[in-house]
Design an enzyme around this catalytic site. Sequence first.
Site, PDB file in Angstrom:
ATOM      1  N   GLY A  29     -17.363  80.515  70.118  1.00  0.00           N
ATOM      2  CA  GLY A  29     -17.066  79.342  69.303  1.00  0.00           C
ATOM      3  C   GLY A  29     -15.634  79.210  68.846  1.00  0.00           C
ATOM      4  O   GLY A  29     -15.182  78.120  68.519  1.00  0.00           O
ATOM      5  N   ASP A  85     -15.322  80.259  64.237  1.00  0.00           N
ATOM      6  CA  ASP A  85     -15.402  78.820  64.075  1.00  0.00           C
ATOM      7  C   ASP A  85     -15.936  78.425  62.701  1.00  0.00           C
ATOM      8  O   ASP A  85     -15.410  77.537  62.048  1.00  0.00           O
ATOM      9  CB  ASP A  85     -16.268  78.201  65.196  1.00  0.00           C
ATOM     10  CG  ASP A  85     -17.577  78.965  65.426  1.00  0.00           C
ATOM     11  OD1 ASP A  85     -17.923  79.866  64.627  1.00  0.00           O
ATOM     12  OD2 ASP A  85     -18.247  78.665  66.440  1.00  0.00           O
ATOM     13  N   ASP A  88     -21.316  80.655  57.956  1.00  0.00           N
ATOM     14  CA  ASP A  88     -22.616  80.070  57.602  1.00  0.00           C
ATOM     15  C   ASP A  88     -23.325  81.020  56.644  1.00  0.00           C
ATOM     16  O   ASP A  88     -23.082  80.988  55.445  1.00  0.00           O
ATOM     17  CB  ASP A  88     -23.396  79.812  58.896  1.00  0.00           C
ATOM     18  CG  ASP A  88     -24.729  79.123  58.665  1.00  0.00           C
ATOM     19  OD1 ASP A  88     -24.924  78.508  57.611  1.00  0.00           O
ATOM     20  OD2 ASP A  88     -25.600  79.188  59.555  1.00  0.00           O
ATOM     21  N   ASP A 144     -21.065  74.902  69.683  1.00  0.00           N
ATOM     22  CA  ASP A 144     -21.986  74.442  70.727  1.00  0.00           C
ATOM     23  C   ASP A 144     -23.391  74.207  70.209  1.00  0.00           C
ATOM     24  O   ASP A 144     -23.783  74.671  69.141  1.00  0.00           O
ATOM     25  CB  ASP A 144     -22.080  75.495  71.837  1.00  0.00           C
ATOM     26  CG  ASP A 144     -22.924  76.692  71.394  1.00  0.00           C
ATOM     27  OD1 ASP A 144     -22.626  77.255  70.319  1.00  0.00           O
ATOM     28  OD2 ASP A 144     -23.890  77.046  72.104  1.00  0.00           O
TER      29      ASP A 144
HETATM   30  P1  5GP Z   1     -23.193  83.400  60.160  1.00  0.00           P
HETATM   31  O1  5GP Z   1     -23.263  84.817  60.622  1.00  0.00           O
HETATM   32  O2  5GP Z   1     -22.071  83.123  59.188  1.00  0.00           O
HETATM   33  O3  5GP Z   1     -24.514  82.872  59.683  1.00  0.00           O
HETATM   34  O4  5GP Z   1     -22.980  82.526  61.418  1.00  0.00           O
HETATM   35  C1  5GP Z   1     -21.818  82.426  62.045  1.00  0.00           C
HETATM   36  C2  5GP Z   1     -22.072  82.011  63.484  1.00  0.00           C
HETATM   37  O5  5GP Z   1     -23.222  81.165  63.624  1.00  0.00           O
HETATM   38  C3  5GP Z   1     -20.901  81.216  63.926  1.00  0.00           C
HETATM   39  O6  5GP Z   1     -20.010  82.060  64.622  1.00  0.00           O
HETATM   40  C4  5GP Z   1     -21.508  80.186  64.845  1.00  0.00           C
HETATM   41  O7  5GP Z   1     -21.532  80.720  66.145  1.00  0.00           O
HETATM   42  C5  5GP Z   1     -22.942  80.038  64.411  1.00  0.00           C
HETATM   43  N1  5GP Z   1     -23.149  78.821  63.606  1.00  0.00           N
HETATM   44  C6  5GP Z   1     -23.371  78.739  62.292  1.00  0.00           C
HETATM   45  N2  5GP Z   1     -23.512  77.464  61.899  1.00  0.00           N
HETATM   46  C7  5GP Z   1     -23.356  76.709  63.002  1.00  0.00           C
HETATM   47  C8  5GP Z   1     -23.380  75.277  63.248  1.00  0.00           C
HETATM   48  O8  5GP Z   1     -23.576  74.423  62.375  1.00  0.00           O
HETATM   49  N3  5GP Z   1     -23.175  74.891  64.540  1.00  0.00           N
HETATM   50  C9  5GP Z   1     -22.951  75.785  65.532  1.00  0.00           C
HETATM   51  N4  5GP Z   1     -22.748  75.293  66.748  1.00  0.00           N
HETATM   52  N5  5GP Z   1     -22.925  77.123  65.354  1.00  0.00           N
HETATM   53  C10 5GP Z   1     -23.130  77.578  64.084  1.00  0.00           C
HETATM   54 MG    MG Z   2     -19.952  82.126  66.780  1.00  0.00          MG
END
Ligand code: 5GP
Ligand code: MG
Length: 168
Positions: A29, A85, A88, A144
């Site tokens: 991403g 990117d 979350d 994506d």
């Molecule tokens: P975390 O570990 O912070 O929950 O998630 C981070 C990863 O989840 C990011 O690197 C991304 O790949 C994916 N991700 C989280 N939210 C989104 C979103 O709204 N859209 C997309 N395409 N990927 C997301």
């Molecule tokens: Mg990612």
Amino acid sequence: MEAGVRKLATELNRQYADRPLTVLGVLTGSVVLLADLIRQLEMPLRVGVLQARSYRGVATEPGELVVNLELMPAVAGCDVLLLDDIFDTGRTLDELARRLEACGATSVSSMVLLTKVGRCEVEYRPDYSAFEIPNEFVVGYGLDYQDHYRNLPFVAALDPEEIAAGTQ
Ligand code: 5GP
Ligand code: MG
């Protein structure tokens, strides 16, 4: 996007000045952000990538986190910036920062283009973030849905009906 990336680059140029930096993009991403950001950085720079994935199949909710550091250059004794990117739940960057510290990095900071508000499940926070967004699943500018839409030059919320139906 352009203004956000310029803001991030300015902060890094100010923060690191002439100190060497290793930027590690989280595949896949971060690739668009990585390419745009590094061309605006002025310090002595090394660029590498590592892999982390938490989204599985058609789901837009995170699953088990899988990390692969094999593509990454040696980071022992280096100041490292993790570049992703979006922030979350925070689980990805929290885990990656720990792993890089365990590899002997002198410092590990992190940067994201987007932070989703109200989703964080860890104490860890990214050091730099350009934009906050509501809790919607977004695509474009590297992000994506099932490997589609990464090439969009902007970020857009994915239609929930399309998520439900699945693509192609
Ligand atoms: P975390 O570990 O912070 O929950 O998630 C981070 C990863 O989840 C990011 O690197 C991304 O790949 C994916 N991700 C989280 N939210 C989104 C979103 O709204 N859209 C997309 N395409 N990927 C997301
Ligand atoms: Mg990612």
